[in-house]
Design an enzyme around this catalytic site. Structure first.
Site, PDB file in Angstrom:
ATOM      1  N   ASP A   1     -48.849 -50.460 -39.929  1.00 41.92           N
ATOM      2  CA  ASP A   1     -47.479 -50.985 -39.950  1.00 41.92           C
ATOM      3  C   ASP A   1     -47.054 -51.439 -38.565  1.00 41.92           C
ATOM      4  O   ASP A   1     -47.085 -50.669 -37.610  1.00 41.92           O
ATOM      5  CB  ASP A   1     -46.518 -49.917 -40.481  1.00 41.92           C
TER       6      ASP A   1
ATOM      7  N   ASP B   1     -53.954 -49.351 -36.101  1.00 44.72           N
ATOM      8  CA  ASP B   1     -52.737 -48.928 -36.780  1.00 44.72           C
ATOM      9  C   ASP B   1     -52.432 -50.006 -37.836  1.00 44.72           C
ATOM     10  O   ASP B   1     -52.979 -51.114 -37.774  1.00 44.72           O
ATOM     11  CB  ASP B   1     -51.606 -48.853 -35.743  1.00 44.72           C
TER      12      ASP B   1
HETATM   13  C1  XBP Z   1     -45.625 -46.450 -39.994  1.00 42.71           C
HETATM   14  C2  XBP Z   1     -44.795 -45.420 -40.604  1.00 42.71           C
HETATM   15  C3  XBP Z   1     -44.767 -45.261 -42.057  1.00 42.71           C
HETATM   16  C4  XBP Z   1     -44.077 -46.358 -42.856  1.00 42.71           C
HETATM   17  C5  XBP Z   1     -43.707 -45.856 -44.219  1.00 42.71           C
HETATM   18  O1  XBP Z   1     -46.950 -46.016 -39.894  1.00 42.71           O
HETATM   19  O2  XBP Z   1     -44.153 -44.666 -39.923  1.00 42.71           O
HETATM   20  O3  XBP Z   1     -44.088 -44.075 -42.285  1.00 42.71           O
HETATM   21  O4  XBP Z   1     -42.887 -46.768 -42.220  1.00 42.71           O
HETATM   22  O5  XBP Z   1     -44.818 -45.486 -44.931  1.00 42.71           O
HETATM   23  P1  XBP Z   1     -48.102 -46.748 -38.986  1.00 42.71           P
HETATM   24  P2  XBP Z   1     -44.788 -44.335 -46.045  1.00 42.71           P
HETATM   25  O6  XBP Z   1     -47.435 -47.645 -37.979  1.00 42.71           O
HETATM   26  O7  XBP Z   1     -48.829 -45.579 -38.374  1.00 42.71           O
HETATM   27  O8  XBP Z   1     -48.998 -47.495 -39.935  1.00 42.71           O
HETATM   28  O9  XBP Z   1     -43.462 -44.457 -46.743  1.00 42.71           O
HETATM   29  O10 XBP Z   1     -45.948 -44.632 -46.952  1.00 42.71           O
HETATM   30  O11 XBP Z   1     -44.920 -43.017 -45.326  1.00 42.71           O
HETATM   31 MG    MG Z   2     -47.254 -48.954 -36.286  1.00 42.63          MG
END
Ligand code: XBP
Ligand code: MG
Length: 262
Positions: free
Chosen positions: A13, A11
């Site tokens: 973020d 993953d």
């Molecule tokens: C995390 C998310 C994303 C980001 C925002 O994704 O939920 O939506 O907060 O990104 P992960 P965008 O943990 O799966 O990486 O604004 O580009 O959607």
């Molecule tokens: Mg995440």
């Protein structure tokens, strides 16, 4: 039959980097300012909004459930899409300014996996440009190629907690779940990985510490470094005894001993 570990699926973020509070949230607010909307997502409100994955989906949820007095233009989807494009532009600038480092131990594990020839992929909800910017500004130009597949954003219609993004990544890599380990930081993330039948190691952060990770094979505060040990928050039992950081040996030991998601 027991499978040898072949690939690590990450993953982005919250797992590779702590991007939400000081990255995505700030970029959303800059986009709102630029559009003169007068909206401001506080650290606390953003924590609640994180229950919805995907930036466009998060804005929509905010308008339908929090800021209900705002009258959006007739074409709501186009309005949100434009706002989100602006947010992505701000976010990638924030990353280029070098404000968001990788989390403790991440670079060490990625480099070790690369050296040992383990295959790596990414499965994330965020926009592809954001992944590219994060990797370029932390690991350097060309580091995207460390990952065979970058499964991101709208490539699948159903975002996490649906299994789709992990299934898509594994299909592209020609892998089965038994051959992989996933790395996640949130409840929506582990719901997605476990729904794809993936064994999952979790590193929590301030927004996700209280989430339910009962199906993780190991939950840590971070991946640690030899001189900055992790704290085990859940699972691992004697498999983690004596370990101070999440290295490939420990990941392989967990993979050999935990054959399915809990
Ligand atoms: C995390 C998310 C994303 C980001 C925002 O994704 O939920 O939506 O907060 O990104 P992960 P965008 O943990 O799966 O990486 O604004 O580009 O959607
Ligand atoms: Mg995440």
């Amino acid at each position: 039959m027991q499978e040898t570990l072949q690939a690590l699926l990450f993953d982005v973020d919250g797992t590779l980097a702590d991007t939400e509070r000081d990255g995505h949230r700030v970029a959303f607010n800059l986009a709102f300012q630029e559009a003169r909307l007068g909206w401001d997502w506080s650290v606390e409100l953003y924590g609640q909004l994180l229950a919805v994955t995907g930036g466009k989906e998060r804005i929509k949820y905010y308008l339908e459930n929090v800021n209900t007095q705002f009258t959006p233009p007739a074409d709501m989807d186009a309005f949100i899409a434009a706002l989100h494009r602006s947010k992505t532009a701000h976010y990638t600038v924030l990353l280029a300014e070098g404000g968001i480092p990788l989390r403790l131990g991440v670079e060490r594990l990625l480099r070790q996996a690369r050296e040992k020839g383990l295959r790596m992929g990414i499965a994330t909800t965020t926009t592809p440009a954001n992944v590219q910017a994060l990797l370029t500004h932390t690991l350097g130009v060309g580091s995207e190629s460390w990952f065979e597949v970058i499964a991101a954003g709208d490539v699948v219609p159903a975002k996490k907690p649906a299994a789709d993004i992990y299934l898509w990544a594994m299909e592209k890599m020609g892998l089965r779940a038994e051959q992989c380990i996933a790395f996640e930081d949130s409840e929506n993330g582990i719901k997605s990985s476990v729904a794809a039948n993936l064994r999952t190691i979790v590193t929590v952060n301030d927004y996700t510490r209280e989430h339910n990770f009962s199906r993780a094979i190991l939950v840590l505060d971070n991946m640690g470094e030899p001189d900055q040990p992790f704290t085990v928050l859940q699972g691992g039992q004697d498999l983690v005894a004596g370990a101070s950081c999440l290295d490939l040996e420990l990941v392989e030991r967990l993979a050999d001993n935990c054959l399915v998601p809990l």
